[in-house]
Design an enzyme around this catalytic site. Structure first.
Site, PDB file in Angstrom:
ATOM      1  N   ASN A  15       0.893  -1.131   0.065  1.00 52.71           N
ATOM      2  CA  ASN A  15       0.120   0.004  -0.115  1.00 52.71           C
ATOM      3  C   ASN A  15       0.945   1.215   0.078  1.00 52.71           C
ATOM      4  O   ASN A  15       1.462   1.314   1.025  1.00 52.71           O
ATOM      5  CB  ASN A  15      -0.804  -0.019   1.175  1.00 52.71           C
ATOM      6  CG  ASN A  15      -1.486   1.284   1.428  1.00 52.71           C
ATOM      7  OD1 ASN A  15      -1.869   1.941   0.411  1.00 52.71           O
ATOM      8  ND2 ASN A  15      -2.180   1.261   2.673  1.00 52.71           N
ATOM      9  N   LYS A  26       0.119   4.267  -0.195  1.00 52.16           N
ATOM     10  CA  LYS A  26      -0.704   5.452   0.391  1.00 52.16           C
ATOM     11  C   LYS A  26      -0.532   6.614  -0.707  1.00 52.16           C
ATOM     12  O   LYS A  26      -0.574   6.480  -1.787  1.00 52.16           O
ATOM     13  CB  LYS A  26      -0.148   5.755   1.703  1.00 52.16           C
ATOM     14  CG  LYS A  26      -0.078   4.435   2.777  1.00 52.16           C
ATOM     15  CD  LYS A  26       0.172   4.666   4.141  1.00 52.16           C
ATOM     16  CE  LYS A  26       0.478   3.358   4.935  1.00 52.16           C
ATOM     17  NZ  LYS A  26       0.104   3.469   6.162  1.00 52.16           N
ATOM     18  N   HIS A  69      -9.668   0.730   5.242  1.00 54.64           N
ATOM     19  CA  HIS A  69      -8.276   1.120   5.897  1.00 54.64           C
ATOM     20  C   HIS A  69      -8.467   2.073   6.987  1.00 54.64           C
ATOM     21  O   HIS A  69      -9.225   2.940   6.747  1.00 54.64           O
ATOM     22  CB  HIS A  69      -7.380   1.486   4.668  1.00 54.64           C
ATOM     23  CG  HIS A  69      -5.860   1.484   5.446  1.00 54.64           C
ATOM     24  ND1 HIS A  69      -5.238   2.601   6.332  1.00 54.64           N
ATOM     25  CD2 HIS A  69      -4.565   0.848   5.013  1.00 54.64           C
ATOM     26  CE1 HIS A  69      -4.072   2.207   6.472  1.00 54.64           C
ATOM     27  NE2 HIS A  69      -3.806   1.232   5.891  1.00 54.64           N
ATOM     28  N   GLU A  88      -6.746   4.405   7.841  1.00 60.51           N
ATOM     29  CA  GLU A  88      -6.493   5.766   7.528  1.00 60.51           C
ATOM     30  C   GLU A  88      -7.942   6.114   6.712  1.00 60.51           C
ATOM     31  O   GLU A  88      -8.090   7.569   7.024  1.00 60.51           O
ATOM     32  CB  GLU A  88      -5.436   6.056   6.702  1.00 60.51           C
ATOM     33  CG  GLU A  88      -4.176   5.763   7.617  1.00 60.51           C
ATOM     34  CD  GLU A  88      -2.882   5.186   7.006  1.00 60.51           C
ATOM     35  OE1 GLU A  88      -2.762   5.308   5.739  1.00 60.51           O
ATOM     36  OE2 GLU A  88      -1.885   4.810   7.352  1.00 60.51           O
ATOM     37  N   GLU A 109      -5.005  -5.195  10.911  1.00 55.80           N
ATOM     38  CA  GLU A 109      -4.050  -4.252  11.041  1.00 55.80           C
ATOM     39  C   GLU A 109      -4.400  -3.367  12.449  1.00 55.80           C
ATOM     40  O   GLU A 109      -5.171  -2.320  12.395  1.00 55.80           O
ATOM     41  CB  GLU A 109      -4.176  -3.281  10.079  1.00 55.80           C
ATOM     42  CG  GLU A 109      -3.979  -3.875   8.391  1.00 55.80           C
ATOM     43  CD  GLU A 109      -3.328  -2.843   7.388  1.00 55.80           C
ATOM     44  OE1 GLU A 109      -2.328  -2.745   7.141  1.00 55.80           O
ATOM     45  OE2 GLU A 109      -4.008  -1.706   7.323  1.00 55.80           O
ATOM     46  N   GLY A 160       2.415   2.227  10.559  1.00 52.86           N
ATOM     47  CA  GLY A 160       3.500   3.160  10.570  1.00 52.86           C
ATOM     48  C   GLY A 160       4.189   3.802  11.720  1.00 52.86           C
ATOM     49  O   GLY A 160       4.716   4.878  11.852  1.00 52.86           O
ATOM     50  N   SER A 205       3.553  -2.149  10.269  1.00 54.37           N
ATOM     51  CA  SER A 205       4.996  -2.113  10.390  1.00 54.37           C
ATOM     52  C   SER A 205       5.740  -3.342  10.082  1.00 54.37           C
ATOM     53  O   SER A 205       6.713  -3.891  10.586  1.00 54.37           O
ATOM     54  CB  SER A 205       5.527  -1.657  11.741  1.00 54.37           C
ATOM     55  OG  SER A 205       5.149  -0.483  12.182  1.00 54.37           O
TER      56      SER A 205
HETATM   57  C1  PEP Z   1      -0.849   0.129   5.953  1.00 51.73           C
HETATM   58  O1  PEP Z   1      -0.646   1.153   5.292  1.00 51.73           O
HETATM   59  O2  PEP Z   1      -1.601  -0.905   5.974  1.00 51.73           O
HETATM   60  C2  PEP Z   1       0.390  -0.335   6.821  1.00 51.73           C
HETATM   61  C3  PEP Z   1       0.477  -1.566   7.576  1.00 51.73           C
HETATM   62  O3  PEP Z   1       1.475   0.559   6.893  1.00 51.73           O
HETATM   63  P1  PEP Z   1       2.957   0.205   7.601  1.00 51.73           P
HETATM   64  O4  PEP Z   1       3.480  -1.016   7.094  1.00 51.73           O
HETATM   65  O5  PEP Z   1       3.786   1.284   7.207  1.00 51.73           O
HETATM   66  O6  PEP Z   1       2.796   0.108   9.171  1.00 51.73           O
END
Ligand code: PEP
Length: 251
Positions: A9, A11, A97, A99, A167, A173, A213
């Site tokens: 992703n 983003k 997601h 976000e 998640e 992040g 992460s």
């Molecule tokens: C994500 O964008 O879904 C995500 C898990 O980001 P990161 O790997 O940077 O934590």
């Protein structure tokens, strides 16, 4: 046997330069590697779908959107329909997601409508769920996941046409990852809920990804957890070597 899926992703990151070069690098590696034992997917920002799709052509790497509207078309300025994503070459789309849930106030009902629109357009929705730090601290992590799942899954369709991503919001992040024990507990809980909601056979066939992460250094441990069928990768998917290494860590 569920084939693992590693989804990147991007983003809101990536202009044509260096986004297309990143996709080209990964596509070259995939072509050189021959058949992979897992699926790779890239979800770039919408303006890059076409050029990234072109860069990936002839490789085993799939293309996905990061979000879609729940309507097929109409007066929704700035939005993108699932049909448009399919037309641009996508096979998947992320919905719900954290976000999007936080920045755009998306409710479980909205996420469900998007997931259903994605399926109607022939896309596989990757439905994201996960608890916040406060919810985990309050001991409500599993209850939150349960609420999200029972209200945001599409109501009909084959298990092959759906992916779930667990998640935990506090791990996205932040550089903090859930422990393998936390991940195993959440995935087992999700699989049991899916069995209640969709039936044993469908729950057994569905892929449940972990996201938060994931990096080359922790991928092997996380991907080896029972019930983890792949990873949704944010930051590390912006580096070709890191993203490739995460895929190569699939057991
Ligand atoms: C994500 O964008 O879904 C995500 C898990 O980001 P990161 O790997 O940077 O934590």
């Amino acid at each position: 046997m569920r084939r693992k899926l590693i989804a990147g992703n991007w983003k809101m990151n990536g202009l044509r330069d260096p986004g297309v070069a990143l996709a080209r690098k990964l596509a070259d590696r995939a072509r050189a590697a021959g058949p992979l034992g897992y699926d790779l997917l890239i979800c770039p920002p919408a303006p890059l779908l076409i050029p990234v799709g072109e860069a990936l052509r002839g490789s085993a790497i799939g293309l996905g959107g990061q979000d879609c509207h729940n309507e097929r078309a109409g007066a929704h300025t700035g939005d993108i329909s699932a049909e448009m994503l399919e037309d641009a070459g996508c096979g998947y789309v992320l919905v719900g997601h954290s976000e999007r849930r936080a920045d755009h106030g998306e409710s479980d009902a909205t996420v469900r409508a998007k997931a259903e629109a994605a399926r109607a357009a022939g896309l596989i929705p990757i439905v994201c769920v996960g608890e916040s730090a406060e919810e985990r601290t309050a001991g409500r992590a599993l209850a939150v996941i349960e609420r999200q799942l029972s209200h945001s899954l599409p109501r009909a369709g084959e298990p092959s046409g759906l992916v779930i991503a667990y998640e935990p919001v506090w791990a996205i992040g932040t550089g903090r990852t859930a422990t393998p024990g936390d991940v195993a507990e959440a995935h087992a809980h999700i699989r049991a809920l899916l069995a209640d909601l969709l039936g044993e056979a469908a729950a057994g066939a569905l892929r449940i990804l972990y996201g938060g992460s994931v990096k080359p250094g922790n991928a092997a441990e996380l991907l080896a957890v029972a019930g983890v069928d792949g990873a949704l990768v944010g930051g590390a998917s912006l580096d070709a070597e890191h993203f490739w290494a995460i895929g190569a860590a699939c057991p």
